[in-house]
Design an enzyme around this catalytic site. Structure first.
Site, PDB file in Angstrom:
ATOM      1  N   ILE A  38      30.165  31.976  27.021  1.00 16.43           N
ATOM      2  CA  ILE A  38      30.518  33.130  27.863  1.00 16.43           C
ATOM      3  C   ILE A  38      30.577  34.391  26.991  1.00 16.43           C
ATOM      4  O   ILE A  38      30.029  35.439  27.356  1.00 16.43           O
ATOM      5  CB  ILE A  38      31.866  32.908  28.587  1.00 16.43           C
TER       6      ILE A  38
ATOM      7  N   ILE B 267      39.438  37.310  30.337  1.00 13.09           N
ATOM      8  CA  ILE B 267      38.729  36.462  31.309  1.00 13.09           C
ATOM      9  C   ILE B 267      38.865  34.992  30.918  1.00 13.09           C
ATOM     10  O   ILE B 267      38.088  34.157  31.367  1.00 13.09           O
ATOM     11  CB  ILE B 267      37.235  36.853  31.452  1.00 13.09           C
ATOM     12  N   SER B 268      39.844  34.687  30.058  1.00 14.36           N
ATOM     13  CA  SER B 268      39.977  33.288  29.626  1.00 14.36           C
ATOM     14  C   SER B 268      41.102  32.582  30.375  1.00 14.36           C
ATOM     15  O   SER B 268      40.900  32.080  31.478  1.00 14.36           O
ATOM     16  CB  SER B 268      40.157  33.211  28.112  1.00 14.36           C
ATOM     17  N   ARG B 269      42.296  32.580  29.813  1.00 10.64           N
ATOM     18  CA  ARG B 269      43.468  32.032  30.494  1.00 10.64           C
ATOM     19  C   ARG B 269      44.641  32.966  30.216  1.00 10.64           C
ATOM     20  O   ARG B 269      44.749  33.530  29.119  1.00 10.64           O
ATOM     21  CB  ARG B 269      43.802  30.625  29.961  1.00 10.64           C
TER      22      ARG B 269
ATOM     23  N   HIS C   1      41.849  35.622  39.372  1.00  8.90           N
ATOM     24  CA  HIS C   1      41.067  34.534  38.753  1.00  8.90           C
ATOM     25  C   HIS C   1      39.803  34.246  39.574  1.00  8.90           C
ATOM     26  O   HIS C   1      39.632  33.168  40.140  1.00  8.90           O
ATOM     27  CB  HIS C   1      41.934  33.276  38.605  1.00  8.90           C
ATOM     28  N   ILE C   2      38.947  35.232  39.587  1.00 10.85           N
ATOM     29  CA  ILE C   2      37.729  35.114  40.409  1.00 10.85           C
ATOM     30  C   ILE C   2      36.465  35.162  39.551  1.00 10.85           C
ATOM     31  O   ILE C   2      35.390  35.517  40.037  1.00 10.85           O
ATOM     32  CB  ILE C   2      37.689  36.212  41.507  1.00 10.85           C
ATOM     33  N   GLY C   3      36.623  34.795  38.283  1.00  6.73           N
ATOM     34  CA  GLY C   3      35.475  34.851  37.360  1.00  6.73           C
ATOM     35  C   GLY C   3      34.258  34.097  37.853  1.00  6.73           C
ATOM     36  O   GLY C   3      33.122  34.477  37.557  1.00  6.73           O
TER      37      GLY C   3
ATOM     38  N   GLU D 288      49.747  32.137  38.202  1.00  7.04           N
ATOM     39  CA  GLU D 288      48.763  32.723  39.120  1.00  7.04           C
ATOM     40  C   GLU D 288      49.089  32.274  40.535  1.00  7.04           C
ATOM     41  O   GLU D 288      49.169  31.061  40.755  1.00  7.04           O
ATOM     42  CB  GLU D 288      47.348  32.263  38.745  1.00  7.04           C
TER      43      GLU D 288
ATOM     44  N   ASP E  19      41.718  39.021  34.585  1.00  4.60           N
ATOM     45  CA  ASP E  19      41.334  38.147  35.708  1.00  4.60           C
ATOM     46  C   ASP E  19      42.236  36.912  35.735  1.00  4.60           C
ATOM     47  O   ASP E  19      42.171  36.125  36.663  1.00  4.60           O
ATOM     48  CB  ASP E  19      39.867  37.721  35.581  1.00  4.60           C
TER      49      ASP E  19
HETATM   50  O1  LIG Z   1      35.487  27.802  34.510  1.00 10.27           O
HETATM   51  C1  LIG Z   1      36.664  28.122  34.372  1.00 10.27           C
HETATM   52  O2  LIG Z   1      37.466  27.400  33.784  1.00 10.27           O
HETATM   53  C2  LIG Z   1      37.139  29.382  34.911  1.00 10.27           C
HETATM   54  O3  LIG Z   1      38.287  29.634  34.921  1.00 10.27           O
HETATM   55  C3  LIG Z   1      36.161  30.383  35.421  1.00 10.27           C
HETATM   56  O4  LIG Z   1      36.766  31.557  35.905  1.00 10.27           O
END
Ligand SMILES: O=C(O)C(=O)CO
Length: 395
Positions: A229, A309-311, A359-361, A340, A335
């Site tokens: 990513i 965009i990770s956790r 959390h809509i990645g 959450e 995100d």
């Molecule tokens: O794939 C994942 O773990 C995700 O959180 C994508 O947003």
């Protein structure tokens, strides 16, 4: 992962998936689990399983035969997915091509019969976790197919003690998650959310000078975590003529660095000090838990923006609140958070120099489909004894 809220306008499909999450109580907080920093063997999942023979009911069947009775297919338990909506109808149809789909509701209503049938679990949302009690009740379970790359919600060691394999979907998530990183970076830089709010309240006096943003073009982007990513983010950032720095456990090959013009920072501190935008793309593991805290935020430029965009637990949120309140950094765009969603009264929600998405990645129609396909390919590979495209292992 797809959050139900984001799609709440879509049509519900009441019986397709179970609503109850009783059998999958959260035993381990996300930060305590083994994470997806596990050793992974990866094979190109596009090597599709055109015909996947299974031994079912004493005879071999092929999923290429369209007339196979659903009950004869290997049983997959679809773990609770929270909200239900139209897009999931397609997912169910996809699963049904290869599996006898068993919803959580069906499982709970007829545990005795269903438990023997279940050979795999399809985890759609990354929130519900799988506990010992559930595993004990599934004697024929062979694989848990996680739809998504992060498996920090699963206790990999406990699951492997049951002889059950875990797989994930690193390929399908890479592009949409990288897109999300760019979207957050651009939105925060150009104050898009505030701009929208002004546009819908025409009574607000708007002078461009009051809402000035910063530029992404030619700015310095520091990527922490240069897996697939992170690398996709770098590819996109190159088109914006950004100077790209990265920090990662392992340095990328020279040709890979050159292809995106990325410079390796052995010390994360150097990256933090030099970047206008810092993007977090690491797995959540004990090592990356609260990786960005007070000290790290203090190293960043006062004009810098932090994007995650990770956790959520990769950031010390209390430290972030303070840094944003005191303008130690310019802004943040997240995100992911913990928990959450954030409770309504959370201090992060009271700030105006932050953008938070739920959390809509990977919440795109295409990504959801591709993740399901990748998860299905993994599960079928386990059940048919073929090389597993993306298996994750406990550390
Ligand atoms: O794939 C994942 O773990 C995700 O959180 C994508 O947003």
């Amino acid at each position: 992962m797809l959050r139900s809220k984001a799609f709440s306008v879509l049509k519900p499909i009441p019986l397709m998936f179970g609503q109850s999450n009783l059998a999958c109580k959260c035993m381990h907080p996300a930060i305590a689990s083994h994470g997806h920093h596990c050793h992974r063997r990866s094979v190109d999942y596009r090597q599709r399983y055109k015909t996947c023979p299974f031994s079912a009911g004493g005879r071999t069947i092929s999923t290429s035969q369209t007339q196979v009775m659903a009950e004869e297919l290997p049983g997959v338990l679809v773990l609770d997915i929270g909200g239900t909506h139209g897009v999931l109808e397609n997912l169910a149809a996809l699963l049904k091509k290869h599996f006898h789909l068993i919803t959580m509701k069906e499982f709970l209503e007829n545990k005795k019969e269903m438990s023997k049938k279940i050979q795999s679990i399809f985890v759609f949302e990354c929130r519900p976790t799988i506990d010992q009690q559930l595993l004990e009740s599934l004697p024929n379970l062979k694989v848990i197919g996680n739809s998504g790359v992060g498996v920090d919600h699963l206790d990999l060691k406990m699951i492997s003690n049951f002889g059950v394999k875990v797989t994930n979907t690193p390929h399908a998530v890479a592009d949409p998650t990288a897109d999300m990183g760019m979207a957050l970076m651009l939105a925060s830089a150009r104050r898009l959310v505030e701009g929208c709010q002004i546009a819908v309240s025409p009574e607000t006096k708007c002078f461009a000078v009051d809402w000035m943003g910063v530029e992404v073009t030619r700015a310095t982007l520091g990527i922490i975590g240069m897996g697939s990513i992170g690398y996709k983010v770098a590819q996109r950032a190159r088109a914006f003529n950004m100077k790209i720095l990265y920090h990662n456990r392992n340095r990328r090959r020279k040709d890979e660095e050159e292809a995106v013009g990325a410079h390796y920072c052995e010390k994360m501190e150097d990256l933090l000090q030099q970047s206008d935008f810092v993007m977090l793309v690491v797995n959540l593991t004990p090592e990356t838990h609260k990786l960005i805290g007070k000290k790290e935020l203090g190293l960043m430029k006062p004009t810098a923006t932090l994007i995650n965009i990770s956790r959520g637990a990769v950031i010390d949120q209390d430290a972030l609140v303070e840094a944003l309140q005191k303008k130690i950094i310019r802004a943040a765009a997240l995100d992911v958070t913990y928990p959450e969603p954030l409770p309504r009264d959370h201090p992060l929600l009271k700030l105006n120099n932050i953008i938070i998405t739920p959390h809509i990645g990977t919440a795109t129609v295409h990504a959801i489909h591709m993740m399901a396909e990748e998860a299905i390919a993994n599960m079928l590979a386990v059940l048919s004894g073929q090389p597993i495209p993306s298996e994750v292992f406990p550390k």
